[in-house]
Enzyme design. Structure first.
Site, short mmCIF file in Angstrom:
data_model
loop_
_atom_site.label_atom_id
_atom_site.label_comp_id
_atom_site.label_asym_id
_atom_site.label_seq_id
_atom_site.Cartn_x
_atom_site.Cartn_y
_atom_site.Cartn_z
N SER A 285 1.01 -1.39 -0.53
CA SER A 285 -0.01 -0.09 0.14
C SER A 285 0.80 1.11 0.22
CB SER A 285 -1.05 -0.04 1.12
OG SER A 285 0.06 0.25 2.12
N ASP A 286 0.23 1.93 -0.49
CA ASP A 286 0.98 3.27 -0.55
C ASP A 286 0.82 4.05 1.58
OD1 ASP A 286 1.93 6.08 0.18
OD2 ASP A 286 1.08 5.90 -2.16
N TRP A 287 1.07 5.02 1.45
CA TRP A 287 1.33 5.55 3.52
C TRP A 287 0.05 5.62 3.47
CZ3 TRP A 287 5.56 3.13 1.53
CH2 TRP A 287 5.94 2.35 2.56
N ALA A 289 -2.95 4.19 2.41
CA ALA A 289 -3.76 4.00 1.70
C ALA A 289 -4.84 2.42 2.13
CB ALA A 289 -2.83 3.54 0.66
#
Length: 877
Positions: A285-287, A289
């Site tokens: 995941s993005d941070w 997300a």
């Protein structure tokens, strides 16, 4: 100080949207427009079925077979925001020899570190059109990240593609064309991973603006709605090439695609990425997300970063870690999925050889002090030595300088105004010519536009070890100059007819957790105009001086109509975002040490209205903001060509101090083509494990364990673990999503290997061409190859599409060099939404292979039907 400020910024992101507090009143979700769907695709394909990863998977499976449940879940998530030395830190399984993995930004250099190189940004690398430099930068980045003990490099960025010219993070990528992005991304990956560092291609997918991209307590993230052809032929293209290069990790975007959040979009992760593209690494995941637990795991997410929940990531809560342990024990998450998550992560670690003498982290992203807290996000933390100040720069300044220099793009040069004489009398205007007076790293994550603009702002930035400014370079050369460090025309410049005026202007953008001069990441306040009244400064100088050179440091296209045709404006240079080597790289071009050889990686319009309305930034909407890609394939030069709009400067444009001819072209058929690619290879074997739910005891807290507040752990209290195990036998079963299945699929026909069906990358035609320097100075030339589909094509396609490029070495006057280019099966194909495969729609048609120095200067055509090439042919656009 930086740490607490970051906490405050984070809280603001979580609680508010990037523009408006009125987003608090959300009553209903706006439905996705009809026709834009994200169908379910289950189960998550297991990794390890390609031969080039099989040995790493074999070794990983041996490790996984001996891990406990808590050790497995510990590896699949971060230990919490600010809970380690890196921007992301996984859990470990030290008993099995598996350390914490360090994840660190960013695409152009190590973020928040020391003794590292601040390389030119991706958009600058794209402007070089030089594959060798793309790879060399990747190698240098890999050396630096490894030297700091970083396992995972959070780059390169190929999404956003640059669909929206005002998008905040376009500058992190390589240009507004999927092929230019693909070469930039793939070569960066190959260079980084040659050093044993895991690269992360990001952000999957259609993450084209900063505002409203994130899910929060009050509003879902923006939904990027795009059709299947557009997805495959534009936005997925660079990711496909990155996967084909063996990238170890893919980062999922914040936004939704066709209404389904990227972090749990099973069609996107399971169907497209892991099955069709054959991705063998792990998906992160993005941070913050990730927005669900079991659902995101079933959809194919493998690693949660930084591990916390996305709503209020300050309380030590997680969707995974202990919750994933619970989910396996109670039967809601199949053990098979967890095993594949862990195997993918460890196989990637092994694939890069990180199990052999890989250095541990020797820096701390949270502080510049030698000593500090080991867990800065904790209320109470033990302290120790966290920064060892290891110098990893090597000779990388040379690579950075060469990229910055060869990216400089000459757009106008009337009567040989450039290069300048060493004896020229020079007046310099604009604060961009000199370093930020507050300090080159005085703004967190470069979140300001003061002084020389070497990079945009946000997580894709880096600290400067030093900044060689244009003024520094003029001083070093000993030229006769006078500098006016202001963005307003001074009254005391005393113009003289013999003066040459250098005017420096900028345009900046970045990530939306920082707002700079009213721009929340995307260029909303400035639009496409130069910042700091740059247009006025150019006009004011041009009114007083007869020989004006405009130098632009910019994240992307700017509007130039107010001044570009003024008689006094004799030359215009785009220096893009040069990083730490802004000065000498520019001076070498200004004074003719080298001829400029950069070419635009995007189109520069005459007016923002030249773009289709759908390319505008999406503003506030009640519910889920909708961004519908109704322009389809027609972005950047594809749109300008379709609508017959003449831009100010075309995609790929760039002048030189010399001239070149392209001659002796030949085209050779290599691979016989069929309308449909040959049948894909079958999947190989993948690791298999017991599917029996492990005993609850594998999740019990270790005795006498010293816990850190807010640190994320994978263990459960004995009572919780026992209760979860009991729940597995109850009649209440987890409500699996629509379309869920646990039966592995053979894979779609477009798949078969990393990047897709390997036949797609067969070379259909080889093209050779001789480039000759016919001018008066040494220089480098770029040959750009575009494909034109034949007439009678039943499917709508852009008039021309970039498919390859090559750059010569420095050619002396009269010297020639043969360049070789290629066209693949995929280059001649379109995505068929019915058969879900790449097809050549007109097999017997005559495909035009056009070669020239820019997209609007194509005068050499090779025909696939005739097998011959002609010079001096009218350009197709």
């Amino acid at each position: 100080m930086i740490l607490y400020r970051s906490f405050i910024q984070l809280c603001l992101i979580v609680i508010f949207t990037s523009r408006s507090v009125s987003a608090l009143a959300i009553e209903k979700r706006i439905p996705v427009p009809a026709g834009y769907v994200a169908p379910p695709y289950y189960p998550a394909p297991r990794g390890g079925w390609t031969s080039d990863w099989s040995e790493s998977y074999r070794k990983a499976s041996m490790l996984v077979s001996n891990l406990t449940l808590a050790e497995k879940t510990n590896i699949t998530a971060g230990t919490g925001i600010f809970m380690g030395r890196c921007v992301g830190n996984t859990g470990s399984a030290l008993r099995a020899g598996i350390p914490q993995l360090c994840l660190q930004d960013g695409p152009l250099g190590i973020r928040n570190s020391d003794h590292n190189t601040a390389f030119p940004a991706g958009i600058t690398v794209g402007a070089t059109w030089d594959k060798d430099l793309m790879y060399a930068r990747g190698v240098a980045l890999g050396e630096e990240f490894r030297g700091k003990g970083i396992n995972i490099y959070l780059g390169p960025s190929v999404g956003p593609l640059g669909r929206k010219p005002r998008g905040g993070r376009n500058w992190e990528g390589f240009g507004s064309d999927p092929v230019l992005q693909a070469f930039g991304g793939a070569l960066t990956i190959e260079g980084v991973q040659s050093q044993g560092v895991i690269a992360t291609i990001k952000h999957l997918i259609a993450n084209e603006q900063e505002m409203y991209r994130m899910y929060n307590l009050f509003q879902p993230g923006i939904s990027s709605n795009l059709d299947d052809r557009t997805l495959h032929e534009l936005y997925l293209w660079p990711f496909s090439e990155g996967v084909r290069s063996g990238v170890g990790s893919v980062m999922i975007a914040y936004n939704a695609v066709n209404g389904s959040a990227c972090s749990q979009n099973s069609y996107l992760i399971n169907g497209i990425l892991k099955d069709e593209l054959g991705f063998q690494g792990f998906v992160m995941s993005d941070w913050l997300a990730q927005i669900s637990g079991v659902a995101s795991a079933l959809a194919g997410l493998d690693l949660s970063m930084p591990g916390d929940v996305h709503t209020i990531p300050l309380l030590g809560n997680s969707y995974w870690m202990y919750e994933q342990t619970r989910s396996v024990l109670n039967g809601s998450l199949p053990l098979d999925r967890l095993n594949d998550q862990v195997t993918r992560i460890l196989a990637t670690w092994l694939q890069m050889g990180q199990d052999q003498d890989y250095p541990p982290p020797n820096f701390d992203t949270n502080t510049q002090d030698a000593e500090g807290p080991l867990y800065p996000g904790a209320l109470f933390s033990p302290t120790g030595v966290v920064n060892h100040f290891v110098n990893v720069q090597g000779n990388h300044a040379e690579v950075a300088r060469e990229i910055a220099r060869d990216a400089i793009t000459l757009l106008k040069n009337v009567n040989g105004a450039l290069p300048l004489s060493q004896n020229a009398a020079i007046k310099v205007f604009g604060t961009d010519a000199e370093k930020n007076p507050d300090g080159i790293n005085s703004c967190d994550d470069q979140g300001c536009n003061k002084g020389t603009l070497g990079m945009g702002w946000g997580s894709g930035s880096s600290r400067y070890p030093y900044l060689d400014s244009p003024i520094d370079a003029l001083k070093k050369r000993g030229v006769n100059y006078q500098f006016f460090n202001t963005d307003n025309f001074p009254s005391n410049s005393n113009p003289s007819p013999n003066d040459t005026a250098l005017v420096f202007i900028t345009a900046d953008s970045g990530e939306n957790y920082i707002t700079v001069e009213g721009n929340p990441g995307d260029r909303t306040s400035a639009n496409l105009n130069a910042w700091h009244n740059g247009d006025k400064l150019v006009k004011d100088v041009a009114a007083q001086y007869g020989n004006v050179i405009v130098i632009v440091h910019t994240v992307g296209p700017i509007l130039m109509e107010e001044w570009v045709d003024l008689p006094s404006v004799k030359a215009v240079l785009f220096a893009h975002l040069p990083g730490q080597e802004a000065g000498d790289s520019l001076a070498q071009v200004l004074f003719g040490d080298v001829s400029p050889s950069g070419h635009l990686p995007y189109t520069i319009p005459k007016s923002e209205s030249d773009y289709p309305e759908s390319l505008s930034l999406v503003g506030f909407q009640v519910g889920q903001p909708q961004d519908t890609f109704s322009e389809g394939l027609y972005i950047d030069y594809r749109h300008f060509n379709k609508e017959n709009i003449t831009p100010r400067y075309a995609f790929g444009y760039g002048l030189s101090y010399t001239t070149f001819t392209f001659s002796n072209a030949s085209v050779t058929a290599i691979t016989p083509l069929t309308s449909v690619p040959p049948t894909r290879p079958a999947k190989g074997e993948t690791p298999s494990y017991s599917t029996a739910i492990p005993p609850a005891s594998e999740a019990y807290w270790p005795s006498n364990f010293d816990r850190i507040w807010r640190y994320l752990y994978s263990w459960l209290e004995k009572s919780d673990a026992d209760a979860a195990a009991s729940a597995a036998n109850s009649s209440n079963k987890y409500p699996y999503p629509e379309g869920y299945s646990d039966v592995q699929k053979p894979g779609p026909p477009a798949g078969g290997a990393q990047g897709g069906n390997p036949a797609l990358f067969d070379v259909a035609y080889d093209i050779s061409i001789t480039v000759t320097n016919t001018g008066r100075a040494a220089g480098k030339a770029v040959a750009q190859l575009y494909v034109q589909f034949p007439s009678g094509n039943p499917l709508d396609t852009p008039i021309i599409q970039l498919r390859d490029f090559a750059k010569t070495g420095a050619l002396a006057v009269g010297q020639s060099q043969e360049l070789r280019l290629r066209v693949t099966r995929k280059d001649l194909s379109v995505w068929d939404v019915v058969s879900q495969n790449w097809i050549i729609p007109n097999l017997e048609g005559d495909y035009g292979i056009w070669i020239g120095e820019s997209s609007d200067a194509l005068s050499l055509r090779c025909g696939t039907q005739s097998g011959t090439c002609e010079e001096g042919v009218p350009s197709p656009v």
